[in-house]
Scaffold this motif. Structure first.
Motif, mmCIF file in Angstrom:
data_model
loop_
_atom_site.group_PDB
_atom_site.id
_atom_site.type_symbol
_atom_site.label_atom_id
_atom_site.label_comp_id
_atom_site.label_asym_id
_atom_site.label_seq_id
_atom_site.Cartn_x
_atom_site.Cartn_y
_atom_site.Cartn_z
ATOM 1 N N MET A 1 0.899 -1.094 -0.068
ATOM 2 C CA MET A 1 -0.058 0.014 -0.022
ATOM 3 C C MET A 1 0.815 1.245 -0.041
ATOM 4 N N THR A 2 0.588 2.233 -0.845
ATOM 5 C CA THR A 2 1.088 3.381 -0.865
ATOM 6 C C THR A 2 0.216 4.611 -0.367
ATOM 7 N N THR A 3 0.640 5.262 0.480
ATOM 8 C CA THR A 3 0.012 6.387 1.016
ATOM 9 C C THR A 3 0.411 7.911 0.250
ATOM 10 N N LEU A 4 -0.642 8.617 -0.268
ATOM 11 C CA LEU A 4 -0.158 10.029 -1.023
ATOM 12 C C LEU A 4 -0.818 11.049 -0.096
ATOM 13 N N TRP A 5 0.047 11.954 0.406
ATOM 14 C CA TRP A 5 -0.615 12.883 1.181
ATOM 15 C C TRP A 5 -0.593 14.332 0.404
ATOM 16 N N ASP A 6 -1.811 14.978 0.449
ATOM 17 C CA ASP A 6 -1.773 16.162 -0.303
ATOM 18 C C ASP A 6 -1.153 16.089 -1.524
ATOM 19 N N THR A 7 -2.144 15.244 -2.247
ATOM 20 C CA THR A 7 -1.697 14.861 -3.711
ATOM 21 C C THR A 7 -2.664 15.194 -4.709
ATOM 22 N N THR A 8 -2.610 14.592 -5.997
ATOM 23 C CA THR A 8 -3.645 15.358 -7.044
ATOM 24 C C THR A 8 -3.953 13.853 -7.500
ATOM 25 N N GLY A 9 -5.080 14.123 -8.509
ATOM 26 C CA GLY A 9 -5.862 13.041 -8.917
ATOM 27 C C GLY A 9 -4.573 12.233 -9.972
ATOM 28 N N SER A 10 -3.695 13.231 -10.811
ATOM 29 C CA SER A 10 -2.751 12.695 -11.834
ATOM 30 C C SER A 10 -2.006 11.925 -10.953
ATOM 31 N N ALA A 11 -1.513 12.299 -9.767
ATOM 32 C CA ALA A 11 -0.481 11.156 -9.031
ATOM 33 C C ALA A 11 -1.027 10.108 -8.624
ATOM 34 N N VAL A 12 -2.377 9.973 -8.302
ATOM 35 C CA VAL A 12 -3.045 8.795 -7.792
ATOM 36 C C VAL A 12 -3.243 7.558 -9.164
ATOM 37 N N VAL A 13 -3.402 8.368 -10.211
ATOM 38 C CA VAL A 13 -3.547 7.449 -11.539
ATOM 39 C C VAL A 13 -2.177 6.813 -12.018
ATOM 40 N N ALA A 71 -13.455 23.341 4.649
ATOM 41 C CA ALA A 71 -11.892 23.607 4.891
ATOM 42 C C ALA A 71 -11.685 24.688 3.905
ATOM 43 N N PRO A 72 -10.639 25.636 4.314
ATOM 44 C CA PRO A 72 -10.317 26.741 3.628
ATOM 45 C C PRO A 72 -9.472 26.185 1.972
ATOM 46 N N VAL A 73 -8.815 25.131 2.395
ATOM 47 C CA VAL A 73 -7.937 25.011 1.214
ATOM 48 C C VAL A 73 -8.253 23.368 0.793
ATOM 49 N N PRO A 74 -8.386 23.130 -0.404
ATOM 50 C CA PRO A 74 -8.769 21.852 -1.192
ATOM 51 C C PRO A 74 -7.690 20.964 -0.648
ATOM 52 N N ARG A 75 -7.872 19.641 -0.534
ATOM 53 C CA ARG A 75 -6.784 18.829 -0.445
ATOM 54 C C ARG A 75 -7.307 17.404 -0.591
ATOM 55 N N LEU A 76 -6.297 16.587 -1.148
ATOM 56 C CA LEU A 76 -6.705 15.090 -1.421
ATOM 57 C C LEU A 76 -5.549 14.147 -0.748
ATOM 58 N N ASP A 77 -6.012 13.440 0.043
ATOM 59 C CA ASP A 77 -5.015 12.293 0.603
ATOM 60 C C ASP A 77 -5.750 10.804 0.063
ATOM 61 N N ALA A 78 -4.615 9.918 -0.332
ATOM 62 C CA ALA A 78 -5.241 8.736 -0.982
ATOM 63 C C ALA A 78 -4.387 7.713 -0.542
ATOM 64 N N GLU A 79 -5.059 6.441 -0.273
ATOM 65 C CA GLU A 79 -4.271 5.218 -0.018
ATOM 66 C C GLU A 79 -4.534 4.336 -1.545
ATOM 67 N N VAL A 80 -3.595 3.737 -1.912
ATOM 68 C CA VAL A 80 -3.638 3.182 -3.247
ATOM 69 C C VAL A 80 -2.851 1.530 -3.039
ATOM 70 N N GLN A 81 -3.590 0.615 -3.323
ATOM 71 C CA GLN A 81 -3.087 -0.762 -3.005
ATOM 72 C C GLN A 81 -3.874 -1.636 -4.207
ATOM 73 N N ILE A 82 -2.928 -2.708 -4.204
ATOM 74 C CA ILE A 82 -3.329 -3.786 -5.429
ATOM 75 C C ILE A 82 -2.972 -5.131 -4.285
ATOM 76 N N GLY A 83 -4.349 -5.871 -4.126
ATOM 77 C CA GLY A 83 -3.898 -7.100 -3.422
ATOM 78 C C GLY A 83 -3.662 -6.700 -1.813
ATOM 79 N N GLY A 84 -4.391 -5.929 -1.390
ATOM 80 C CA GLY A 84 -4.092 -5.804 0.179
ATOM 81 C C GLY A 84 -5.369 -5.999 0.765
ATOM 82 N N ARG A 85 -5.488 -4.965 2.031
ATOM 83 C CA ARG A 85 -6.507 -5.337 2.960
ATOM 84 C C ARG A 85 -7.904 -5.081 2.347
#
Length: 352
Positions: A1-13, A71-85
């Motif tokens: 699993m990879t956790t991306l803090w304060d990221t973007t949709g492109s980074a998640v893809v 919240a005053p500032v938009p933000r995206l936190d994401a967990e990306v995983q394959i075959g995990g929990r």
């Protein structure tokens, strides 16, 4: 699993593609995309149910958690995983803050599995109108749960007013075991053929305010062409809201199925001794898995919803929706705005 803090949709893809290359995952095995919308307080339940469903139906799971819309500032936190929990397939958990939470589709759309159906499930209070949530407008199937609202009976009415083919309700899914038992019992009444048995009336004992009890009564009414009433029961009916179902048959016969609260039911029918069978309470994951077995419109549900609410012509509506933009921060009484785009449009949204 990879956790991306304060990221973007492109980074998640990009991260999802990188994990797929590293792990050797094969996207062609994905049958659908399951989009789950849940509050933070219900995320654990939603993840457990989605994991169970993903084991039964290979899918990409996208969990959207809208947090702190103000919240005053938009933000995206994401967990990306394959075959995990979250099961053997691909899964992304996205927590969205600020105005980004109102535009969740901008992050979700690039993550949808190509050429695969989309199912959106709200684990919590559903929107008043599904067309106001772009995650519902882009879906081929839309699953809500009227039982999670403060007034399930009023919610059923709203679901009927807002209905489009492809909508479903886990309150309806909870009645599956009762419907199966009643249908099989009618098949064996006194050795008569099921098409020779006429049901002249029905009675559901349980919680009259429970959505499952109301939909079960609607199903009996729509299938048998007779009145079916929900009356107050004498015990705790459990999540299904049903303690017992009694049917009045022709030839002055009575049939009753009563839950024994030990995971079974007692069947009383004419000219036969009482019998018992299993009638267990089902987990949320089992209910969700059942809904994912079929992606075509659930006509028995629409007929039961018609009978339960008194509205008609639900199955004749357009099966697609146009997204109606709704801003909860807008002044009260401000008109909604419709916008094109997404995977679907809707005739009923244009005229509403």
């Amino acid at each position: 699993m990879t956790t991306l803090w304060d990221t973007t949709g492109s980074a998640v893809v990009k991260e999802l593609a990188a994990q797929r290359r590293t792990g050797g995952a094969v996207l062609s095995g994905v049958a659908l995309t399951l989009v789950v919308v849940a509050d933070e307080s219900r995320v654990a339940e939603a993840e457990e149910a989605a994991t169970h469903a993903a084991e039964m139906h290979p899918c990409r799971v996208l969990i959207v958690v809208r947090r702190q819309i103000d919240a005053p500032v938009p933000r995206l936190d994401a967990e990306v995983q394959i075959g995990g929990r979250l099961g053997p397939g691909e899964a992304v958990v996205m927590r969205m803050y600020g105005r980004l939470a109102l535009h969740a589709e901008s992050v979700v759309l690039p993550l949808l599995a190509a050429d695969a159906p989309v199912v959106t499930w709200w684990h919590g209070v559903p929107p008043e109108r599904i067309a106001t949530d772009a995650l519902g407008a882009l879906a081929d199937r839309r699953i809500t749960d009227s039982s999670l609202t403060e007034d399930p009976t009023a919610t059923l009415r709203r679901r009927a007013e807002d209905y489009a083919p492809g909508d479903s309700d886990l309150a309806w899914t909870r009645s599956t075991a009762w419907r199966a038992v009643l249908a099989s019992t009618l098949d064996s009444v006194s050795g008569r053929r099921s098409d020779a048995v006429r049901v002249q009336g029905g009675r559901i004992e349980g919680d009259p305010a429970n959505a499952t009890a109301q939909l079960l009564a609607g199903w009996i009414s729509s299938r048998c062409g007779c009145a079916a009433d929900v009356v107050e029961g004498s015990r705790n009916p459990g999540p299904s809201g049903v303690e017992a179902v009694g049917l009045r048959l022709d030839q002055d016969e009575q049939l009753e199925v009563r839950a024994d609260h030990r995971g079974g039911a007692v069947i009383s029918q004419p000219y036969r001794p009482d019998s018992t069978l299993a009638l267990p309470e089902r987990s949320l994951g089992d209910l969700l898995s059942e809904e994912l077995r079929r992606l075509d419109p659930d006509e028995p549900y629409s007929e039961a919803l018609e009978a339960a609410t008194g509205l008609h012509g639900l199955s004749d509506r357009a099966p697609v929706r146009e997204h109606v933009w709704f801003d909860p921060a807008a002044p009260e009484g401000a008109p909604p705005r419709r916008r094109s785009g997404g995977r679907a449009t809707s005739a009923d949204a244009v005229t509403s």
